[in-house]
Design a protein around this motif. Structure first.
Motif, PDB file in Angstrom:
ATOM      1  N   GLU A   1       0.864  -1.181   0.000  1.00 47.66           N
ATOM      2  CA  GLU A   1       0.000   0.000   0.000  1.00 47.66           C
ATOM      3  C   GLU A   1       0.898   1.226   0.000  1.00 47.66           C
ATOM      4  N   VAL A   2       0.727   2.102  -0.978  1.00 46.10           N
ATOM      5  CA  VAL A   2       1.522   3.326  -1.036  1.00 46.10           C
ATOM      6  C   VAL A   2       0.957   4.304  -0.009  1.00 46.10           C
ATOM      7  N   VAL A   3       1.800   4.700   0.935  1.00 49.08           N
ATOM      8  CA  VAL A   3       1.403   5.643   1.976  1.00 49.08           C
ATOM      9  C   VAL A   3       1.659   7.067   1.499  1.00 49.08           C
ATOM     10  N   GLU A   4       2.813   7.261   0.851  1.00 48.77           N
ATOM     11  CA  GLU A   4       3.189   8.578   0.360  1.00 48.77           C
ATOM     12  C   GLU A   4       4.130   8.399  -0.819  1.00 48.77           C
ATOM     13  N   LYS A   5       4.006   9.255  -1.844  1.00 45.92           N
ATOM     14  CA  LYS A   5       4.853   9.140  -3.025  1.00 45.92           C
ATOM     15  C   LYS A   5       5.119  10.510  -3.604  1.00 45.92           C
ATOM     16  N   THR A   6       6.381  10.775  -3.896  1.00 47.59           N
ATOM     17  CA  THR A   6       6.773  11.950  -4.660  1.00 47.59           C
ATOM     18  C   THR A   6       7.643  11.439  -5.809  1.00 47.59           C
ATOM     19  N   GLU A   7       8.184  12.360  -6.578  1.00 46.21           N
ATOM     20  CA  GLU A   7       9.037  11.961  -7.702  1.00 46.21           C
ATOM     21  C   GLU A   7      10.296  11.238  -7.228  1.00 46.21           C
ATOM     22  N   SER A   8      10.798  11.606  -6.045  1.00 44.52           N
ATOM     23  CA  SER A   8      12.064  11.033  -5.588  1.00 44.52           C
ATOM     24  C   SER A   8      11.966  10.252  -4.276  1.00 44.52           C
ATOM     25  N   SER A   9      10.760  10.038  -3.778  1.00 43.69           N
ATOM     26  CA  SER A   9      10.626   9.247  -2.549  1.00 43.69           C
ATOM     27  C   SER A   9       9.320   8.465  -2.567  1.00 43.69           C
ATOM     28  N   VAL A  10       9.323   7.382  -1.815  1.00 40.87           N
ATOM     29  CA  VAL A  10       8.118   6.575  -1.683  1.00 40.87           C
ATOM     30  C   VAL A  10       8.138   5.914  -0.311  1.00 40.87           C
ATOM     31  N   GLN A  11       6.963   5.777   0.245  1.00 41.69           N
ATOM     32  CA  GLN A  11       6.802   5.039   1.494  1.00 41.69           C
ATOM     33  C   GLN A  11       5.675   4.045   1.261  1.00 41.69           C
TER      34      GLN A  11
ATOM     35  N   GLN B   1      12.938  -0.343  -8.219  1.00 46.22           N
ATOM     36  CA  GLN B   1      12.654  -0.531  -9.639  1.00 46.22           C
ATOM     37  C   GLN B   1      11.229  -0.107  -9.959  1.00 46.22           C
ATOM     38  N   LYS B   2      10.299  -0.537  -9.157  1.00 44.26           N
ATOM     39  CA  LYS B   2       8.886  -0.259  -9.416  1.00 44.26           C
ATOM     40  C   LYS B   2       8.568   1.238  -9.377  1.00 44.26           C
ATOM     41  N   TYR B   3       9.110   1.961  -8.413  1.00 45.27           N
ATOM     42  CA  TYR B   3       8.719   3.356  -8.223  1.00 45.27           C
ATOM     43  C   TYR B   3       9.676   4.381  -8.818  1.00 45.27           C
ATOM     44  N   PHE B   4      10.936   3.989  -9.074  1.00 47.51           N
ATOM     45  CA  PHE B   4      11.890   4.951  -9.621  1.00 47.51           C
ATOM     46  C   PHE B   4      12.486   4.503 -10.944  1.00 47.51           C
ATOM     47  N   GLY B   5      12.113   3.297 -11.416  1.00 45.50           N
ATOM     48  CA  GLY B   5      12.647   2.794 -12.678  1.00 45.50           C
ATOM     49  C   GLY B   5      14.107   2.393 -12.589  1.00 45.50           C
TER      50      GLY B   5
ATOM     51  N   SER C   1      10.634   2.934   3.433  1.00 46.88           N
ATOM     52  CA  SER C   1      10.759   4.328   3.012  1.00 46.88           C
ATOM     53  C   SER C   1      12.025   4.446   2.170  1.00 46.88           C
ATOM     54  N   LEU C   2      11.866   4.859   0.923  1.00 49.77           N
ATOM     55  CA  LEU C   2      12.994   4.970   0.001  1.00 49.77           C
ATOM     56  C   LEU C   2      13.071   6.379  -0.555  1.00 49.77           C
ATOM     57  N   ASP C   3      14.289   6.903  -0.627  1.00 51.44           N
ATOM     58  CA  ASP C   3      14.569   8.184  -1.263  1.00 51.44           C
ATOM     59  C   ASP C   3      15.591   7.932  -2.356  1.00 51.44           C
ATOM     60  N   PHE C   4      15.299   8.447  -3.551  1.00 48.01           N
ATOM     61  CA  PHE C   4      16.163   8.221  -4.699  1.00 48.01           C
ATOM     62  C   PHE C   4      16.800   9.531  -5.125  1.00 48.01           C
ATOM     63  N   ASP C   5      18.117   9.552  -5.160  1.00 46.83           N
ATOM     64  CA  ASP C   5      18.871  10.708  -5.637  1.00 46.83           C
ATOM     65  C   ASP C   5      19.473  10.311  -6.981  1.00 46.83           C
TER      66      ASP C   5
END
Length: 117
Positions: free
Chosen positions: A9-19, A55-59, A85-89
């Motif tokens: 279940e996606v709790v929060e999503k931005t272009e560079s982070s997902v929880q 992979q799923k949320y940031f490619g 909780s993932l943050d992609f730089d």
């Protein structure tokens, strides 16, 4: 569904982070043979799930990441509900993460790894 784990279940999503919140059921094959008398989610399973969500949320291509830091704070037991909780730089080619309990926020693991861009 991967390894018997239901869709997150996606709790929060931005272009560079997902929880994402996910229950890790006792029936998941990740627990097979890993301490039969005291089952816990192995580190390799945690890394696999992190790579899957990246992979799923940031490619980000799934490959063997270069782990810079991985700190285990507690054991993830069967039937735990956890937050990934993932943050992609993208500029640095780095994923920073935290795995915590969805109920009380207790930290299970945290760290970062580099990816090939």
């Amino acid at each position: 569904m991967i390894h018997g784990i239901p869709e997150e279940e996606v709790v929060e999503k931005t272009e560079s982070s997902v929880q994402v919140r996910v229950k890790i059921p006792a029936t998941s094959d990740y627990f097979d043979g890993h301490f039969p008398q005291f089952k816990l989610l192995p580190a390799v399973a945690q890394i696999d799930l992190l790579a899957h969500y990246a992979q799923k949320y940031f490619g980000v291509a799934v490959s063997t990441p270069s782990i810079k830091r991985f700190k285990f704070s507690d054991k993830i037991l069967p039937d735990s509900t956890v937050l990934f909780s993932l943050d992609f730089d993208a500029e640095k080619g780095k994923v920073t993460f935290k795995i915590s309990d969805a109920g009380d926020g207790k930290s299970y693991a945290s760290g970062s790894y580099s990816i090939k861009i």
